[in-house]
Scaffold this motif. Structure first.
Motif, PDB file in Angstrom:
ATOM      1  N   CYS A 192      -6.142   7.783   0.729  1.00  0.00           N
ATOM      2  CA  CYS A 192      -6.722   9.104   0.995  1.00  0.00           C
ATOM      3  C   CYS A 192      -8.236   9.088   1.093  1.00  0.00           C
ATOM      4  CB  CYS A 192      -6.281  10.117  -0.053  1.00  0.00           C
ATOM      5  SG  CYS A 192      -7.030   9.892  -1.687  1.00  0.00           S
ATOM      6  N   GLY A 193      -8.878   8.041   0.586  1.00  0.00           N
ATOM      7  CA  GLY A 193     -10.332   7.982   0.654  1.00  0.00           C
ATOM      8  C   GLY A 193     -10.958   9.188  -0.002  1.00  0.00           C
ATOM      9  N   THR A 194     -11.801   9.886   0.729  1.00  0.00           N
ATOM     10  CA  THR A 194     -12.507  11.054   0.189  1.00  0.00           C
ATOM     11  C   THR A 194     -11.691  12.334   0.308  1.00  0.00           C
ATOM     12  OG1 THR A 194     -13.604  11.524   2.285  1.00  0.00           O
ATOM     13  CG2 THR A 194     -14.751  10.040   0.750  1.00  0.00           C
ATOM     14  N   GLY A 195     -10.462  12.217   0.785  1.00  0.00           N
ATOM     15  CA  GLY A 195      -9.612  13.400   0.934  1.00  0.00           C
ATOM     16  C   GLY A 195      -9.953  14.235   2.144  1.00  0.00           C
ATOM     17  N   ALA A 196     -10.642  13.651   3.097  1.00  0.00           N
ATOM     18  CA  ALA A 196     -11.123  14.387   4.273  1.00  0.00           C
ATOM     19  C   ALA A 196     -10.004  14.963   5.131  1.00  0.00           C
ATOM     20  CB  ALA A 196     -12.009  13.484   5.133  1.00  0.00           C
ATOM     21  N   HIS A 197      -8.788  14.469   4.959  1.00  0.00           N
ATOM     22  CA  HIS A 197      -7.675  14.957   5.785  1.00  0.00           C
ATOM     23  C   HIS A 197      -6.744  15.888   5.014  1.00  0.00           C
ATOM     24  CE1 HIS A 197      -9.252  11.843   8.278  1.00  0.00           C
ATOM     25  NE2 HIS A 197      -8.820  10.879   7.483  1.00  0.00           N
ATOM     26  N   ALA A 198      -7.039  16.174   3.776  1.00  0.00           N
ATOM     27  CA  ALA A 198      -6.144  16.960   2.915  1.00  0.00           C
ATOM     28  C   ALA A 198      -5.880  18.365   3.449  1.00  0.00           C
ATOM     29  CB  ALA A 198      -6.713  17.049   1.500  1.00  0.00           C
ATOM     30  N   SER A 199      -6.825  18.933   4.154  1.00  0.00           N
ATOM     31  CA  SER A 199      -6.640  20.297   4.664  1.00  0.00           C
ATOM     32  C   SER A 199      -5.536  20.380   5.705  1.00  0.00           C
ATOM     33  CB  SER A 199      -7.947  20.823   5.256  1.00  0.00           C
ATOM     34  OG  SER A 199      -8.332  20.031   6.379  1.00  0.00           O
ATOM     35  N   ALA A 216     -12.745  13.101  -3.305  1.00  0.00           N
ATOM     36  CA  ALA A 216     -11.426  13.657  -2.976  1.00  0.00           C
ATOM     37  C   ALA A 216     -10.947  14.689  -3.985  1.00  0.00           C
ATOM     38  CB  ALA A 216     -10.403  12.522  -2.875  1.00  0.00           C
ATOM     39  N   ARG A 217     -11.347  14.549  -5.244  1.00  0.00           N
ATOM     40  CA  ARG A 217     -10.842  15.444  -6.295  1.00  0.00           C
ATOM     41  C   ARG A 217     -11.059  16.929  -5.995  1.00  0.00           C
ATOM     42  NH1 ARG A 217     -12.644  11.139  -9.496  1.00  0.00           N
ATOM     43  NH2 ARG A 217     -10.876  10.170 -10.540  1.00  0.00           N
ATOM     44  N   GLY A 218     -12.060  17.250  -5.238  1.00  0.00           N
ATOM     45  CA  GLY A 218     -12.294  18.647  -4.878  1.00  0.00           C
ATOM     46  C   GLY A 218     -11.405  19.132  -3.749  1.00  0.00           C
ATOM     47  N   ARG A 219     -10.640  18.218  -3.157  1.00  0.00           N
ATOM     48  CA  ARG A 219      -9.815  18.564  -2.002  1.00  0.00           C
ATOM     49  C   ARG A 219      -8.312  18.494  -2.268  1.00  0.00           C
ATOM     50  NH1 ARG A 219     -13.985  15.038   1.195  1.00  0.00           N
ATOM     51  NH2 ARG A 219     -15.339  16.690   1.981  1.00  0.00           N
ATOM     52  N   LEU A 220      -7.911  17.664  -3.242  1.00  0.00           N
ATOM     53  CA  LEU A 220      -6.497  17.490  -3.548  1.00  0.00           C
ATOM     54  C   LEU A 220      -6.353  16.766  -4.869  1.00  0.00           C
ATOM     55  CD1 LEU A 220      -4.948  14.629  -1.356  1.00  0.00           C
ATOM     56  CD2 LEU A 220      -7.373  14.886  -1.673  1.00  0.00           C
ATOM     57  N   PRO A 221      -5.183  16.888  -5.530  1.00  0.00           N
ATOM     58  CA  PRO A 221      -4.949  16.093  -6.731  1.00  0.00           C
ATOM     59  C   PRO A 221      -4.893  14.620  -6.339  1.00  0.00           C
ATOM     60  CG  PRO A 221      -3.216  17.747  -6.413  1.00  0.00           C
ATOM     61  CD  PRO A 221      -4.076  17.765  -5.202  1.00  0.00           C
ATOM     62  N   VAL A 222      -5.438  13.753  -7.179  1.00  0.00           N
ATOM     63  CA  VAL A 222      -5.520  12.344  -6.825  1.00  0.00           C
ATOM     64  C   VAL A 222      -5.069  11.448  -7.972  1.00  0.00           C
ATOM     65  CG1 VAL A 222      -7.397  12.711  -5.181  1.00  0.00           C
ATOM     66  CG2 VAL A 222      -7.937  12.133  -7.556  1.00  0.00           C
ATOM     67  N   ALA A 223      -4.697  10.219  -7.599  1.00  0.00           N
ATOM     68  CA  ALA A 223      -4.394   9.160  -8.558  1.00  0.00           C
ATOM     69  C   ALA A 223      -4.991   7.880  -7.994  1.00  0.00           C
ATOM     70  CB  ALA A 223      -2.891   9.009  -8.737  1.00  0.00           C
ATOM     71  N   ARG A 224      -5.410   7.015  -8.903  1.00  0.00           N
ATOM     72  CA  ARG A 224      -5.991   5.750  -8.471  1.00  0.00           C
ATOM     73  C   ARG A 224      -4.908   4.680  -8.463  1.00  0.00           C
ATOM     74  NH1 ARG A 224     -11.446   2.960 -10.887  1.00  0.00           N
ATOM     75  NH2 ARG A 224     -11.565   1.344  -9.296  1.00  0.00           N
ATOM     76  N   GLY A 225      -4.746   3.908  -7.387  1.00  0.00           N
ATOM     77  CA  GLY A 225      -3.737   2.862  -7.288  1.00  0.00           C
ATOM     78  C   GLY A 225      -4.033   1.939  -6.098  1.00  0.00           C
ATOM     79  N   VAL A 226      -3.484   0.833  -6.092  1.00  0.00           N
ATOM     80  CA  VAL A 226      -3.613  -0.137  -4.996  1.00  0.00           C
ATOM     81  C   VAL A 226      -2.784   0.338  -3.813  1.00  0.00           C
ATOM     82  CG1 VAL A 226      -3.219  -2.559  -4.326  1.00  0.00           C
ATOM     83  CG2 VAL A 226      -3.980  -1.996  -6.638  1.00  0.00           C
ATOM     84  N   HIS A 227      -3.301   0.187  -2.613  1.00  0.00           N
ATOM     85  CA  HIS A 227      -2.581   0.637  -1.422  1.00  0.00           C
ATOM     86  C   HIS A 227      -2.679  -0.399  -0.308  1.00  0.00           C
ATOM     87  CE1 HIS A 227      -6.430   1.428   0.511  1.00  0.00           C
ATOM     88  NE2 HIS A 227      -6.800   2.069  -0.561  1.00  0.00           N
ATOM     89  N   PRO A 228      -1.725  -0.342   0.674  1.00  0.00           N
ATOM     90  CA  PRO A 228      -1.797  -1.267   1.810  1.00  0.00           C
ATOM     91  C   PRO A 228      -2.801  -0.767   2.838  1.00  0.00           C
ATOM     92  CG  PRO A 228       0.086   0.156   2.040  1.00  0.00           C
ATOM     93  CD  PRO A 228      -0.537   0.483   0.701  1.00  0.00           C
ATOM     94  N   CYS A 229      -3.294  -1.665   3.653  1.00  0.00           N
ATOM     95  CA  CYS A 229      -4.210  -1.293   4.730  1.00  0.00           C
ATOM     96  C   CYS A 229      -3.712  -1.851   6.044  1.00  0.00           C
ATOM     97  CB  CYS A 229      -5.601  -1.867   4.474  1.00  0.00           C
ATOM     98  SG  CYS A 229      -6.476  -1.103   3.123  1.00  0.00           S
ATOM     99  N   PHE A 230      -3.861  -1.092   7.078  1.00  0.00           N
ATOM    100  CA  PHE A 230      -3.627  -1.597   8.431  1.00  0.00           C
ATOM    101  C   PHE A 230      -4.952  -1.468   9.150  1.00  0.00           C
ATOM    102  CE2 PHE A 230      -2.707  -1.010  12.922  1.00  0.00           C
ATOM    103  CZ  PHE A 230      -2.015  -2.177  13.169  1.00  0.00           C
TER     104      PHE A 230
END
Length: 175
Positions: free
Chosen positions: A50-57, A79-93
């Motif tokens: 989600c990065g900074t949550g820029a797409h949450a809207s 991101a916390r100001g845009r959506l609830p968040v959790a920190r975790g490892v994620h895949p990247c393409f």
């Protein structure tokens, strides 16, 4: 990971917030792709990377409740100001293996199967040269999704002139 085990995006979180929030054609295309992929709905929608949550809207505007996951605490600070968040490892393409320098032609080389971290990029002022990335071939990404107990519903690719530079997938956990 960045230096000393710190996620690479942490050092660039403030820069990235300004970069991604600046709008532009790419951001509009990402939002249109997310809208097309999700459609109207309800319930939780996991935004992996989600990065900074820029797409949450976008999912929120479609009736979903977005929840973000990212490895970078610096990114999640925004991101916390845009959506609830959790920190975790994620895949990247990502595409160190793809040279977009002569668009609409894209040259894909043997690094497509390389899962190591790379700072290579055809765009010398972009995100990848700053923070690097670990590429995950599409087969690995889809297999990891299924292995996590999710049901793959839909996959989309989008890009100008029919050359995709966006990839998204919709996967659901059956109740």
């Amino acid at each position: 990971m960045g230096t000393a085990g710190r996620p690479a995006y942490d050092a660039y979180a403030d820069w990235y917030e300004g970069f991604i929030s600046g709008g532009g054609d790419y951001l509009r295309r990402v939002h249109a792709t997310v809208t097309d992929l999700l459609g109207a709905g309800e319930g939780s929608c996991l935004d992996i990377c989600c990065g900074t949550g820029a797409h949450a809207s976008v999912p929120a505007g479609l009736g979903w409740t977005p929840v973000g996951v990212d490895l970078s605490g610096g990114q999640l600070r925004h991101a916390r100001g845009r959506l609830p968040v959790a920190r975790g490892v994620h895949p990247c393409f990502v595409g160190a293996f793809a040279d977009w320098g002569h668009h609409p032609s894209v040259v894909v080389d043997e690094r497509y199967a390389d899962r190591s971290r790379s700072f290579d990029s055809w765009n010398t002022s972009g995100v990848r040269v700053r923070v690097g990335a670990w590429h995950l071939p599409l087969a690995d990404l889809v297999n990891a999704t299924v292995a996590a107990g999710l049901r793959l519903v839909r996959v989309v690719e989008a890009g100008p002139g029919g050359v995709p530079d966006l990839f998204g997938l919709l996967a659901l956990r059956d109740r």
